[in-house]
Scaffold this motif. Structure first.
Motif, PDB file in Angstrom:
ATOM      1  N   ARG A   1       0.797  -1.232   0.000  1.00 49.79           N
ATOM      2  CA  ARG A   1       0.000   0.000   0.000  1.00 49.79           C
ATOM      3  C   ARG A   1       0.832   1.287   0.000  1.00 49.79           C
ATOM      4  O   ARG A   1       0.550   2.194  -0.789  1.00 49.79           O
ATOM      5  N   PRO A   2       1.870   1.426   0.852  1.00 47.75           N
ATOM      6  CA  PRO A   2       2.641   2.683   0.831  1.00 47.75           C
ATOM      7  C   PRO A   2       3.312   2.944  -0.524  1.00 47.75           C
ATOM      8  O   PRO A   2       3.327   4.073  -0.997  1.00 47.75           O
ATOM      9  N   TYR A   3       3.837   1.902  -1.134  1.00 47.44           N
ATOM     10  CA  TYR A   3       4.487   2.063  -2.435  1.00 47.44           C
ATOM     11  C   TYR A   3       3.466   2.435  -3.503  1.00 47.44           C
ATOM     12  O   TYR A   3       3.699   3.330  -4.325  1.00 47.44           O
ATOM     13  N   LEU A   4       2.327   1.761  -3.480  1.00 45.52           N
ATOM     14  CA  LEU A   4       1.300   2.045  -4.474  1.00 45.52           C
ATOM     15  C   LEU A   4       0.796   3.478  -4.338  1.00 45.52           C
ATOM     16  O   LEU A   4       0.499   4.130  -5.343  1.00 45.52           O
ATOM     17  N   ALA A   5       0.730   3.985  -3.115  1.00 44.22           N
ATOM     18  CA  ALA A   5       0.241   5.349  -2.886  1.00 44.22           C
ATOM     19  C   ALA A   5       1.179   6.401  -3.488  1.00 44.22           C
ATOM     20  O   ALA A   5       0.736   7.502  -3.816  1.00 44.22           O
ATOM     21  N   ARG A   6       2.444   6.065  -3.651  1.00 45.96           N
ATOM     22  CA  ARG A   6       3.426   7.014  -4.169  1.00 45.96           C
ATOM     23  C   ARG A   6       3.678   6.859  -5.669  1.00 45.96           C
ATOM     24  O   ARG A   6       4.514   7.574  -6.231  1.00 45.96           O
ATOM     25  N   ASN A   7       3.015   5.925  -6.303  1.00 46.97           N
ATOM     26  CA  ASN A   7       3.267   5.647  -7.710  1.00 46.97           C
ATOM     27  C   ASN A   7       1.967   5.566  -8.492  1.00 46.97           C
ATOM     28  O   ASN A   7       0.897   5.357  -7.918  1.00 46.97           O
ATOM     29  N   HIS A   8       2.079   5.719  -9.818  1.00 44.67           N
ATOM     30  CA  HIS A   8       0.889   5.602 -10.656  1.00 44.67           C
ATOM     31  C   HIS A   8       0.478   4.133 -10.746  1.00 44.67           C
ATOM     32  O   HIS A   8       1.265   3.274 -11.141  1.00 44.67           O
ATOM     33  N   VAL A   9      -0.758   3.862 -10.374  1.00 48.25           N
ATOM     34  CA  VAL A   9      -1.313   2.511 -10.405  1.00 48.25           C
ATOM     35  C   VAL A   9      -2.547   2.524 -11.299  1.00 48.25           C
ATOM     36  O   VAL A   9      -3.407   3.400 -11.176  1.00 48.25           O
ATOM     37  N   THR A  10      -2.628   1.547 -12.190  1.00 50.67           N
ATOM     38  CA  THR A  10      -3.811   1.417 -13.031  1.00 50.67           C
ATOM     39  C   THR A  10      -4.866   0.626 -12.264  1.00 50.67           C
ATOM     40  O   THR A  10      -4.607  -0.494 -11.823  1.00 50.67           O
ATOM     41  N   ASP A  11      -6.030   1.231 -12.088  1.00 46.92           N
ATOM     42  CA  ASP A  11      -7.137   0.539 -11.433  1.00 46.92           C
ATOM     43  C   ASP A  11      -7.905  -0.268 -12.472  1.00 46.92           C
ATOM     44  O   ASP A  11      -8.220   0.235 -13.554  1.00 46.92           O
ATOM     45  N   VAL A  12      -8.187  -1.519 -12.131  1.00 44.65           N
ATOM     46  CA  VAL A  12      -8.864  -2.428 -13.048  1.00 44.65           C
ATOM     47  C   VAL A  12     -10.177  -2.873 -12.416  1.00 44.65           C
ATOM     48  O   VAL A  12     -10.182  -3.681 -11.478  1.00 44.65           O
ATOM     49  N   PRO A  13     -11.322  -2.347 -12.866  1.00 46.66           N
ATOM     50  CA  PRO A  13     -12.601  -2.729 -12.281  1.00 46.66           C
ATOM     51  C   PRO A  13     -12.854  -4.232 -12.439  1.00 46.66           C
ATOM     52  O   PRO A  13     -12.733  -4.782 -13.535  1.00 46.66           O
ATOM     53  N   CYS A  14     -13.209  -4.892 -11.339  1.00 42.12           N
ATOM     54  CA  CYS A  14     -13.430  -6.338 -11.362  1.00 42.12           C
ATOM     55  C   CYS A  14     -14.717  -6.769 -10.660  1.00 42.12           C
ATOM     56  O   CYS A  14     -14.976  -7.965 -10.524  1.00 42.12           O
ATOM     57  N   ALA A  15     -15.532  -5.823 -10.213  1.00 40.86           N
ATOM     58  CA  ALA A  15     -16.736  -6.177  -9.459  1.00 40.86           C
ATOM     59  C   ALA A  15     -17.716  -7.013 -10.271  1.00 40.86           C
ATOM     60  O   ALA A  15     -18.526  -7.742  -9.701  1.00 40.86           O
ATOM     61  N   ASP A  16     -17.628  -6.933 -11.605  1.00 40.04           N
ATOM     62  CA  ASP A  16     -18.546  -7.701 -12.437  1.00 40.04           C
ATOM     63  C   ASP A  16     -18.185  -9.184 -12.508  1.00 40.04           C
ATOM     64  O   ASP A  16     -19.014 -10.015 -12.897  1.00 40.04           O
ATOM     65  N   ILE A  17     -16.956  -9.546 -12.102  1.00 36.97           N
ATOM     66  CA  ILE A  17     -16.531 -10.941 -12.225  1.00 36.97           C
ATOM     67  C   ILE A  17     -15.926 -11.515 -10.952  1.00 36.97           C
ATOM     68  O   ILE A  17     -15.517 -12.677 -10.933  1.00 36.97           O
TER      69      ILE A  17
END
Length: 193
Positions: free
Chosen positions: A158-174
């Protein structure tokens, strides 16, 4: 175009304090929760699959045969961050890794494949569920050192992801990204004993 090689990293070392037992030993489906999670990574195409055990590791090994590589985290009581570091150190020459926690039984192979489709050494992506970040997380090789250095306690990447660009991939449909922190959180408790 060459396809990227993607490992699977299953974090299953915790003692399950709120659950009342190590989650890796929870009966689920035809086996244990750890079997279900490992099979999901395999079915999604992750190779190799590395499982990090800690609490009750000997019991887990005696009750199941996990695919791929199984390693112990001697510092599992320090939290998920230590397991993430141990797992990242065990990775070979994959381009990226899918990180999955043992307590997310609603994650599907289809959701993992959505993230695998984005795999590259520089990739950072995570599944989201109605806009809320969750697992699985895709971490490209270029980020492994930074993630390992930032991983602490139960925060994982989490701390690393908060400092870097992360692509969010919606998955609630599957998939369902909810954590099973307590026995009543297990979806349907299929064949739980």
């Amino acid at each position: 175009m060459a396809t990227s090689s993607v490992a699977g990293l299953l974090l299953a070392a915790g003692g399950g304090r709120r659950f009342g037992m190590p989650k890796a030993l929870v009966p689920y489906g035809a086996g244990l929760l750890v079997d279900h999670a490992a099979a999901t990574l395999v079915n999604a195409g992750c190779e190799p699959v590395i499982t990090v055990l800690g609490a009750a590791a000997d019991d887990v090994r005696s009750r199941t045969t996990l695919p791929g590589i199984v390693i112990d985290n001697p510092d599992w009581v320090d939290g998920m961050g230590s397991s993430l570091r141990v797992g990242l150190e065990a990775l070979g020459d994959s381009d990226a890794v899918i990180v999955l926690t043992v307590d997310t039984p609603g994650i599907t192979a289809e959701a993992i494949r959505r993230l695998i489709a984005m795999a590259a050494p520089g990739a950072l992506a995570r599944a989201t569920y109605d806009g809320v970040p969750g697992h699985p997380v895709l971490i490209g090789r270029d980020h492994w050192r930074g993630v390992a250095e930032a991983a602490d306690g139960d925060t994982g990447a989490r701390p690393y992801l908060a400092r870097n660009h992360v692509t969010d991939v919606p998955c609630a449909d599957i998939a369902d990204g909810a954590d099973a922190d307590r026995p009543e959180d297990l979806p349907g408790r299929p064949h739980a004993q």
